[in-house]
Design a protein around this motif. Structure first.
Motif, mmCIF file in Angstrom:
data_model
loop_
_atom_site.group_PDB
_atom_site.id
_atom_site.type_symbol
_atom_site.label_atom_id
_atom_site.label_comp_id
_atom_site.label_asym_id
_atom_site.label_seq_id
_atom_site.Cartn_x
_atom_site.Cartn_y
_atom_site.Cartn_z
ATOM 1 N N GLU A 114 -69.803 30.822 60.423
ATOM 2 C CA GLU A 114 -68.667 29.982 60.805
ATOM 3 C C GLU A 114 -68.404 30.059 62.308
ATOM 4 O O GLU A 114 -68.248 29.029 62.977
ATOM 5 C CB GLU A 114 -67.430 30.415 60.030
ATOM 6 C CG GLU A 114 -66.191 29.608 60.335
ATOM 7 C CD GLU A 114 -65.019 30.022 59.468
ATOM 8 O OE1 GLU A 114 -64.076 30.643 59.999
ATOM 9 O OE2 GLU A 114 -65.047 29.741 58.259
ATOM 10 N N PRO A 160 -63.886 34.405 56.142
ATOM 11 C CA PRO A 160 -64.211 33.032 56.522
ATOM 12 C C PRO A 160 -63.205 32.058 55.944
ATOM 13 O O PRO A 160 -62.612 32.305 54.882
ATOM 14 C CB PRO A 160 -65.607 32.818 55.921
ATOM 15 C CG PRO A 160 -65.735 33.844 54.854
ATOM 16 C CD PRO A 160 -64.934 35.023 55.313
ATOM 17 N N TYR A 181 -70.792 24.960 54.696
ATOM 18 C CA TYR A 181 -71.292 25.366 56.005
ATOM 19 C C TYR A 181 -72.605 24.670 56.349
ATOM 20 O O TYR A 181 -72.936 24.509 57.528
ATOM 21 C CB TYR A 181 -71.457 26.886 56.064
ATOM 22 C CG TYR A 181 -70.135 27.602 56.130
ATOM 23 C CD1 TYR A 181 -69.311 27.469 57.243
ATOM 24 C CD2 TYR A 181 -69.686 28.387 55.075
ATOM 25 C CE1 TYR A 181 -68.076 28.109 57.307
ATOM 26 C CE2 TYR A 181 -68.460 29.028 55.125
ATOM 27 C CZ TYR A 181 -67.664 28.886 56.236
ATOM 28 O OH TYR A 181 -66.432 29.510 56.295
#
Length: 245
Positions: free
Chosen positions: A85, A224, A133
């Motif tokens: 991230e 995250p 992601y």
């Protein structure tokens, strides 16, 4: 009467007598103009004298393992998702700054109105990822593609690119490749936070191979922003499906 947008979905209880709807599906396409960005879709296998380059597809495949491990409460998976991230965010910020500087050069061309070049036959790639992601990494690749287009436009019209920007252009591909390679450092050993607390042999192997997971990650204070719903451990209640990520 309240509109649909005023509904607080968190207050709607699930109805036992209604069948659950099927999974959501939709089309997502990535359009690339340059061969430099296109080459990072699949990457490159290791060759004699040339190291492997992880492409977007390999990155997405490796992320599936990470995502599943995070679902099983593996703190190392959370740590690596954080690295991914932050890596994506940092590289996108670098590319955005570089793009702004390149566009400022184009705007400074006196007497010329220059539009950024585009390919006559851009490549459109259908993205069918199971991990958010991976889509963020696709956005990163699109940012890189735009930077390359802008740099080629400047060269085409004969504008001089300052050495400082040239150095950044030469490094911009590495920014992307470094992010795509991040999941390769993770090894799935089937551990959980409970195993860490008990100090099982698998945890010792994880420390040897991946280092000591930061305490703020281990304790859940730093995680995250996008995580899968954790599978319930023994004695835990399952999560409400309405708040599943």
């Amino acid at each position: 009467m309240s509109s649909d947008t005023d509904i607080d979905f968190d207050t709607i209880p699930p109805s036992a007598h209604l069948a659950r709807p099927g999974g959501l599906q939709g089309d997502v396409w990535l359009t690339l103009q340059t061969y430099q960005a296109q080459a990072l879709i699949r990457g490159r296998r290791a060759e004699e004298g040339k190291p492997v380059i992880v492409g977007l597809l390999g990155f997405a495949e490796r992320l599936r393992t990470l995502w599943q491990a995070a679902r099983m409460d593996d703190p190392y998976a959370d740590w690596w998702l954080l690295k991914v991230e932050e890596g994506i965010a940092g590289s996108r910020a670098q590319l955005c700054r570089l793009q702004q500087l390149l566009e400022a050069l184009i705007a400074s061309a006196e007497g010329l109105e220059v539009s950024i070049a585009h390919s006559e036959r851009p490549q459109r790639v259908s993205l069918q990822f199971a991990n958010p992601y991976a889509f963020r990494a696709a956005q990163l690749l699109a940012d890189y593609d735009q930077v390359v287009c802008t740099a080629m436009t400047l060269r085409h019209v004969g504008m001089t690119i300052p050495d400082a920007l040239l150095d950044q252009l030469k490094g911009s591909g590495r920014w992307v490749r470094r992010v795509l390679a991040l999941p390769q450092g993770y090894q799935s050993l089937g551990i959980s936070r409970k195993d860490v607390a008990q100090g099982t042999p698998s945890v010792n192997r994880a420390r040897e191979r991946m280092g000591e997971v930061p305490m703020e990650v281990l304790q859940g204070d730093r995680l995250p922003s996008l995580r899968p719903t954790k599978f319930p451990q023994s004695g835990e209640q399952d999560h409400d499906p309405l708040v599943e990520t």
